[in-house]
Design a protein around this motif. Structure first.
Motif, PDB file in Angstrom:
ATOM      1  N   PHE A 112      17.203  -4.494  27.036  1.00  0.00           N
ATOM      2  CA  PHE A 112      17.351  -3.371  27.960  1.00  0.00           C
ATOM      3  C   PHE A 112      17.964  -2.181  27.210  1.00  0.00           C
ATOM      4  N   THR A 113      17.624  -0.999  27.655  1.00  0.00           N
ATOM      5  CA  THR A 113      18.236   0.204  27.097  1.00  0.00           C
ATOM      6  C   THR A 113      19.090   0.866  28.167  1.00  0.00           C
ATOM      7  N   SER A 114      20.378   1.049  27.855  1.00  0.00           N
ATOM      8  CA  SER A 114      21.311   1.656  28.799  1.00  0.00           C
ATOM      9  C   SER A 114      22.174   2.671  28.051  1.00  0.00           C
ATOM     10  N   ASN A 115      22.157   3.908  28.526  1.00  0.00           N
ATOM     11  CA  ASN A 115      22.915   4.982  27.879  1.00  0.00           C
ATOM     12  C   ASN A 115      22.607   5.056  26.379  1.00  0.00           C
ATOM     13  N   LYS A 116      21.316   4.958  26.098  1.00  0.00           N
ATOM     14  CA  LYS A 116      20.793   5.055  24.732  1.00  0.00           C
ATOM     15  C   LYS A 116      21.258   3.898  23.832  1.00  0.00           C
TER      16      LYS A 116
END
Length: 342
Positions: free
Chosen positions: A11-15
């Motif tokens: 997953f990608t979260s806040n880059k």
């Protein structure tokens, strides 16, 4: 057979990239109840959602009944999902529909004729024990009854696989046991494969024959439940076993007992399966000139049989004590002399 090969989810979260499932490979036998256990954040719920592509994998393959789920287009996946039922922690029922209408919903989507739908719904209501609640709405049901509706709905299309994501976590202990008994009954009657996700080892103990332990998105330990109970290798697994065996308290308390005896041998016995039910102590006392004093012990039942630990003091001549210990060892019970004060 369910074959999972190199399965990953990032997953990608806040880059920032977060790896929820990390290069996971696993084989699950057809027709059994397979448990996946891990603490919160281990990646187990993401893992189970990857199996039917409720989450899209970043890489890897999921093969169910010789079909590569990860290679299917949307139409193929829609048909394949009819053979993969799923039940959830918080039930996910349609609150505006009655019990029977909730169960009928996936059949409606699949285009099953009304008469056949009604017959199938009646079968499922009887199977899960809700014959007097078919016209009730979810708001009128207990937690256990709601989960029974969820199970019936998941079985509507005669799936080959049933995925259970923390299916008992929102239930009290008595209701949990009733739902687990129902899953065992369904497994026996229908022969479908059940994959059960949980953070509670007593759930694994009660109904699973095989288990995989997840930590940080990886499988860190797996095997038959009895083997994992008897010889946990990873620290996370040992913590889970302590949930049901109380081994930490046992180890802390047994030292005081041991120190209270200044003669004989203090022995720890590990036993599994049939040996847990044998009158082993009385057999040894009759066969050899020794006295045996049971200091502490505990037995727990798993789906594959009993598992237990027993601490005993053996007194007598050295030769007789050694013969007695040798006899016990030959019965497949694991023997550890933890103190010899002769």
């Amino acid at each position: 057979m369910i074959s999972i090969e190199g399965l990953s989810k990032i997953f990608t979260s806040n880059k920032k990239q977060i790896t929820a499932v990390d290069d996971l490979t696993l084989a699950i036998k057809e027709g059994g109840i397979f448990g996946v256990i891990g603490y919160s954040g281990a990646g187990k719920s993401t893992f189970v959602r990857l199996l039917n592509r409720l989450e899209e994998p970043s890489s890897g393959r999921v093969i169910i009944d010789d079909q590569d789920i990860t290679a299917m287009n949307s139409n193929q996946l829609r048909l394949a999902r009819q053979e993969i039922g799923m039940i959830f922690q918080h039930f996910n029922l349609l609150w505006s529909r009655t019990v029977k209408d909730n169960i009928a919903f996936p059949l409606e989507i699949a285009g099953v004729p009304k008469a056949e739908r009604e017959r199938r719904v009646r079968e499922l209501i009887d199977l899960v024990g809700l014959s007097e609640r078919e016209n009730a709405y979810p708001s009128q049901l207990s937690g256990g009854q709601k989960q029974r509706v969820g199970i019936a709905r998941a079985l509507a299309n005669n799936p080959k696989v049933l995925l259970c994501d923390e299916a008992t976590s929102a239930l009290d202990p008595e209701t949990t046991n009733a739902i687990l008994d129902l899953l065992v009954d369904i497994n026996k009657k229908l022969g479908l494969t059940i994959i059960l996700i949980t953070h509670e080892m007593h759930v694994i103990r009660k109904i699973c024959r095989q288990v995989a332990v997840m930590e940080n998105g990886k499988i860190v330990e797996q095997g038959d439940v009895l083997d994992v109970f008897l010889r946990p290798k990873q620290q996370v697994t040992k913590k889970f076993v302590e949930q049901v065996m109380g081994t930490q308290d046992e180890n802390e308390g047994i030292q005081d007992l041991i120190n209270a005896y200044d003669h004989g041998k203090i022995v720890r016995l590990h036993f599994i399966g049939e040996t847990a039910n044998q009158a082993l102590i009385s057999q040894v006392a009759k066969k050899y000139k020794v006295d045996i004093n049971v200091l502490q012990g505990k037995i727990t039942q798993t789906q594959a049989g009993a598992y237990g630990t027993l601490f005993v003091q053996i007194e007598g001549e050295t030769e007789e004590m050694d013969k007695a210990i040798g006899f016990i060892t030959k019965t497949s019970v694991e023997v550890e002399v933890i103190r010899d004060v002769n």
